[in-house]
Every structure is written in C-alpha cells, then in structure tokens.
Design a protein around this motif. Structure first.
Motif, PDB file in Angstrom:
ATOM      1  N   SER A  20      45.268  32.010  35.498  1.00 55.08           N
ATOM      2  CA  SER A  20      44.416  30.925  35.970  1.00 55.08           C
ATOM      3  C   SER A  20      43.922  31.202  37.388  1.00 55.08           C
ATOM      4  N   GLY A  21      42.609  31.197  37.569  1.00 48.17           N
ATOM      5  CA  GLY A  21      42.021  31.439  38.886  1.00 48.17           C
ATOM      6  C   GLY A  21      41.759  32.883  39.211  1.00 48.17           C
ATOM      7  N   ALA A  22      42.179  33.821  38.351  1.00 44.40           N
ATOM      8  CA  ALA A  22      41.971  35.246  38.599  1.00 44.40           C
ATOM      9  C   ALA A  22      40.524  35.637  38.282  1.00 44.40           C
ATOM     10  N   ALA A  23      39.994  36.602  39.023  1.00 47.74           N
ATOM     11  CA  ALA A  23      38.627  37.062  38.821  1.00 47.74           C
ATOM     12  C   ALA A  23      38.515  37.813  37.490  1.00 47.74           C
ATOM     13  N   GLN A  24      37.344  37.725  36.861  1.00 52.02           N
ATOM     14  CA  GLN A  24      37.138  38.368  35.563  1.00 52.02           C
ATOM     15  C   GLN A  24      37.343  39.873  35.642  1.00 52.02           C
ATOM     16  N   ASP A  25      36.807  40.509  36.693  1.00 49.72           N
ATOM     17  CA  ASP A  25      36.944  41.962  36.781  1.00 49.72           C
ATOM     18  C   ASP A  25      38.397  42.376  36.988  1.00 49.72           C
ATOM     19  N   ARG A  26      39.185  41.512  37.642  1.00 51.97           N
ATOM     20  CA  ARG A  26      40.607  41.809  37.828  1.00 51.97           C
ATOM     21  C   ARG A  26      41.330  41.776  36.488  1.00 51.97           C
ATOM     22  N   LEU A  31      43.664  44.754  31.634  1.00 52.66           N
ATOM     23  CA  LEU A  31      43.620  45.074  30.203  1.00 52.66           C
ATOM     24  C   LEU A  31      43.553  46.569  29.945  1.00 52.66           C
ATOM     25  N   CYS A  32      43.218  47.346  30.959  1.00 47.35           N
ATOM     26  CA  CYS A  32      43.138  48.806  30.808  1.00 47.35           C
ATOM     27  C   CYS A  32      44.450  49.493  31.176  1.00 47.35           C
TER      28      CYS A  32
END
Length: 219
Positions: A20-26, A31-32
């Motif tokens: 929650s609140g984390a940036a999408q790119d992070r 996920l990689c």
C-alpha cells in the motif's frame, strides 16, 4: 524469472497491506526479483497445510481461500489478503493452519530471503509489514477478550459474519439480545470489545464491519 501480472491483479497487489502506497515501478522491480513466485491453484487444492508449507509470505491475487484449524473454519481470505506470516522468522516444523482454495486462485509468494531484503531496503514496506503484524496481534487480543467474556463477543462476531449486507447490519439492541441469547450488558461489553479492537463501528442501530475477513480472523 520475472512475474507478469494482468492489470486487475496488479491493482490488487498494489492495494494489499504490504505494498500500500508503493510506487508502481517499485512493485514492478520487485516482481523481477529472485524469490518472487506466482502460483495458481484449482478449487479444492491445499495451498498450505501444517506439515507442508513454504517459508514465504503469500498474497492472494484472485479467488477465495478457506483457512481451517482442525475442523474449525477460521476465516475465508479474499483477494488482497496476506498469509503465511506465521511460517516466517521461526524454525517451527508445522504451520498453524490449513489453507484450501475455494475457487481458482492466483497467489504471489515472496520468499523469506526476498522479504528480508525488501524490509531492509524500504521504510514504507517495513512500516506496512509491521502494521500488518500489529493488526494480527489486535485480532488475537480481541479473540482472547471474547473468550474471557463468556462467548458474547464470539456470538456477535459469528452473527455479524452470517448476516451482513454490504458490510453492515441494521438491528436494534433489543432484537440482537433476543437473537444472540445474551444479556443487554453482555452485548454492550461485546460490542465495546470488538469496537476497541477496530473490528466494528457503531452508529445508532447500524453496525459496520470495515473488513469482514478480519472479523473472521478474530474468531
């Protein structure tokens, strides 16, 4: 191997207690990473059982999962729910419960090693995870209070789970007393305990349950 998620599942992941609140790119970068695994389960599949589990934190992306301890159903997990925290940071040989897929399920698993890295790298994720664990303690405390109250809070919790409409129950206190078979004083104590634990909100005849799954975990 990189994990790729469709938009709906990615939104569910972004809204879960850990991210929650984390940036999408992070999140995409996480996920990689090694230790991030995507698994799918058909209805009836056992995801975790006491004698067979992973030292990983699970995030349910799709489907429903029933949590049972012996013959008792403890709760039903919905998309966005975390599970598996009891398997981390200890050497206990058995897991606390059994988790069974009630419908086709998609689960993201973060190994303990990866979770270690994430909690060390980013304050937001560390605060989110500690907040999640603090919430679990609150639910367990509510459960202990319910037992100490002689079952009134437990009866109320179960009744709410079975009779909510859009997360709410509209019912006069006198009618709840009759339906639950408890005294008015016991009912008020039970409502106070659940409200103090953050499990319900009261306004007049209306009882609102912000998170029905959390109410089930308190039982």
């Amino acid at each position: 191997m990189s994990v790729s998620l469709p938009p709906e599942q990615f939104r569910t992941l972004s809204g879960c207690a850990l991210f929650s609140g984390a940036a999408q790119d992070r999140i995409e970068e996480i996920l990689c990473r090694e230790g991030c695994m995507l698994r799918r389960y058909p209805p009836g599949a056992v995801i975790y059982r006491p004698e067979d589990f992973l030292r990983s934190l699970g995030i349910l992306l799709t489907g429903q999962v029933r949590v049972t301890k012996d013959p008792l159903t403890v709760s039903v997990l919905q998309p966005g729910a975390l599970f598996g925290a009891a398997a981390l940071y200890n050497d206990m040989p058995r897991y606390a419960a059994a988790l069974t897929a009630l419908s086709p399920c998609t689960v993201l698993l973060l190994s303990q090693e990866l979770l270690d890295q994430l909690l060390g790298e980013e304050a937001l994720l560390r605060q989110n995870y500690l907040g999640y664990l603090s919430g679990r303690i609150r639910f367990l405390n509510a459960r202990l209070q319910a037992l100490a109250a002689g079952g009134a809070a437990e009866r109320l919790s179960r009744y709410l789970q079975e009779n909510l409409t859009d997360g709410k129950l509209v019912c006069p206190v006198t009618e709840l007393v009759r339906r639950l078979g408890v005294s008015r004083a016991s009912l008020y104590r039970a409502m106070g305990q659940l409200e103090e634990a953050g499990l319900i909100l009261r306004q007049g005849k209306t009882i609102t349950v912000p998170d029905p799954a959390a109410l089930g975990c308190a039982l």
